[in-house]
Motif scaffolding. Structure first.
Motif: not given
Length: 336
Positions: A156-157, A201-202, A206-207, A241-244
Motif C-alpha cells: 500500500k502506497m 518503501n516509496s 526494489s531493494g 531478494d528485494g523488498d517489494v
C-alpha cells in the motif's frame, strides 16, 4: 487516444525538422522501459543501442518518462489497485575507451503523485467513444498503489513523494561493426548492474541488486528515400531478494526489444518499438503481476542544432494492464 497523441507527436517532428544536414540520422531505439510502479523499480535496461561510444568520447543523455496508471483487478483471493502518475528523470553518461568498449552510469530521480492527466484522459475517451476502463468513476488526482492476497495487504502506497531511484552501472562491448556510405550494421554486448540506492518503501527502488546482460543489434541503410533501419535486443536479468512483494518476486527475467524506423530527412526519423519482458512476480492470477508485458512505443527523433538528438515517444500497453495505459517519453542526448 494514443493514435491521436502519436499524430500530434509526428506533426511536431515535422514542424521542427528544419533544413537537411549533410548526413542521414541513424535509426536508434527509444531509451525507455515499462514504467509500471511494480516494474520500473527493477533494473530493466533502457539502453539497447548496438554501437558503443567512440574511444575518448562521452555521450550524455537526459530522459523523462511520464506515465499514467489506472487498473483495478480482483479474483476470489487477490485484489490490486494501481492508480496514479509517475515521473522519472534519468541522467546517464557513457564514456568510450579501448576502441571497442564503453562504460557509464545512470542516475534516476522518481516522483509519484495523483497527477493531472485523469480528467484529460477521461474526456478524450468520451469524445472518441473509447472505453473508460473505470477511470470515469474513479476519484480524480488520486494516488493509490495497493495489493491484497488472502486477506493480507502486501502493498500500500498512497502518499506522494520524490527522491533518488536505484543507480545503475553500465558497460558495452562492440562485437561487430561494418560501415560504409550506404549502410551501417552493428552488434554489441551490453551489461548493467543496478544497485539498491532508492527507497523501496516509496517504490523508488526494489531493494534488490540486479544484473543484466543483453545482445543488441541494428542495421541501417541510407537510400535515396532516406534512412531505413531495424534494431533489436534480447537478454536476461538476475535479481537478488528485494523488498517489494518479496515472497512472490521472480529472480530471473527475460526481456527484449524489436523496432524499425524511417528517416525521410536527415534531421527527422519516425520509428516504432515493441518492448517485452517476462513477469516479475509469481503466485498470482492477476495480469498486472503474472503476465508477460508487451509495450508499443511510437514516435520519432529530431536532430537539433548543435548536434543534439531529441527522442519523442508515446507508449501503450499492448498486453493490457501489464504496463501503464499511456506514457510519454522525451530524451535528449549529445556526444562530446
Amino acid at each position: 487516444m494514443n493514435d491521436r497523441i502519436l499524430a500530434a507527436s509526428l506533426l511536431l517532428l515535422l514542424a521542427v525538422a528544419g533544413p537537411a544536414a549533410a548526413e542521414d540520422m541513424e535509426i536508434t531505439p527509444f531509451r525507455t522501459v515499462n514504467q509500471s510502479p511494480l516494474v520500473q523499480i527493477f533494473g530493466l535496461p533502457a539502453q539497447s543501442e548496438a554501437t558503443v561510444v567512440p574511444s575518448g568520447q562521452t555521450v550524455v543523455s537526459l530522459v523523462q518518462d511520464v506515465a499514467s496508471d489506472y487498473t483495478v483487478s480482483a479474483t476470489s483471493r487477490e485484489q490490486i489497485h494501481l492508480d496514479g502518475e509517475s515521473y522519472r528523470w534519468t541522467l546517464a553518461a557513457r564514456r568510450g575507451f579501448g576502441g571497442r568498449f564503453d562504460a557509464g552510469v545512470e542516475i534516476p530521480y522518481v516522483l509519484y503523485g495523483g497527477g493531472f492527466l485523469d480528467s484529460f484522459i477521461v474526456e478524450w475517451h468520451k469524445f472518441f467513444g473509447l472505453p473508460q476502463g473505470g477511470r470515469d468513476s474513479a476519484p480524480k488526482g488520486r494516488l493509490l498503489f495497493s495489493y491484497t492476497k488472502d486477506g493480507v495487504q502486501k502493498l500500500k502506497m498512497d502518499h506522494a513523494g520524490s527522491g533518488l531511484g536505484d543507480i545503475s552501472l553500465t558497460a558495452g562491448m562492440q562485437l561487430y561493426e561494418a560501415r560504409d556510405g550506404e549502410s551501417h550494421d552493428s552488434l554489441a554486448l551490453r551489461a548493467a548492474l543496478k544497485l539498491p540506492s532508492g527507497d523501496s518503501n516509496s517504490l523508488r527502488g526494489s531493494g534488490s541488486t540486479d544484473a543484466s546482460l543483453a545482445l543488441c543489434g541494428s542495421m541501417n541503410n541510407f537510400t535515396e528515400w532516406g534512412a531505413l533501419g531495424v534494431f533489436g535486443s534480447v537478454g536476461g536479468m538476475a535479481m537478488s531478494d528485494g523488498d517489494v512483494l518479496r515472497d512472490q518476486q521472480q529472480h530471473l527475467v527475460g526481456f527484449g526489444t524489436v523496432g524499425l524506423g524511417w528517416g525521410p530527412w536527415s534531421r527527422v526519423s519516425f520509428k516504432f518499438q515493441l518492448n517485452a519482458h517476462t513477469a516479475f512476480y509469481r503466485g498470482s492470477d492477476l495480469d498486472e503481476l503474472s503476465k508477460p508485458s508487451f509495450m508499443l512505443v511510437s514516435g520519432g527523433a529530431i536532430r537539433l542544432p548543435g548536434d543534439y538528438r531529441l527522442d519523442i515517444g508515446v507508449s501503450e500497453d499492448v498486453a493490457v494492464a501489464t504496463a501503464p495505459d499511456v506514457a510519454f517519453h522525451l530524451g535528449v542526448s549529445k556526444q562530446f
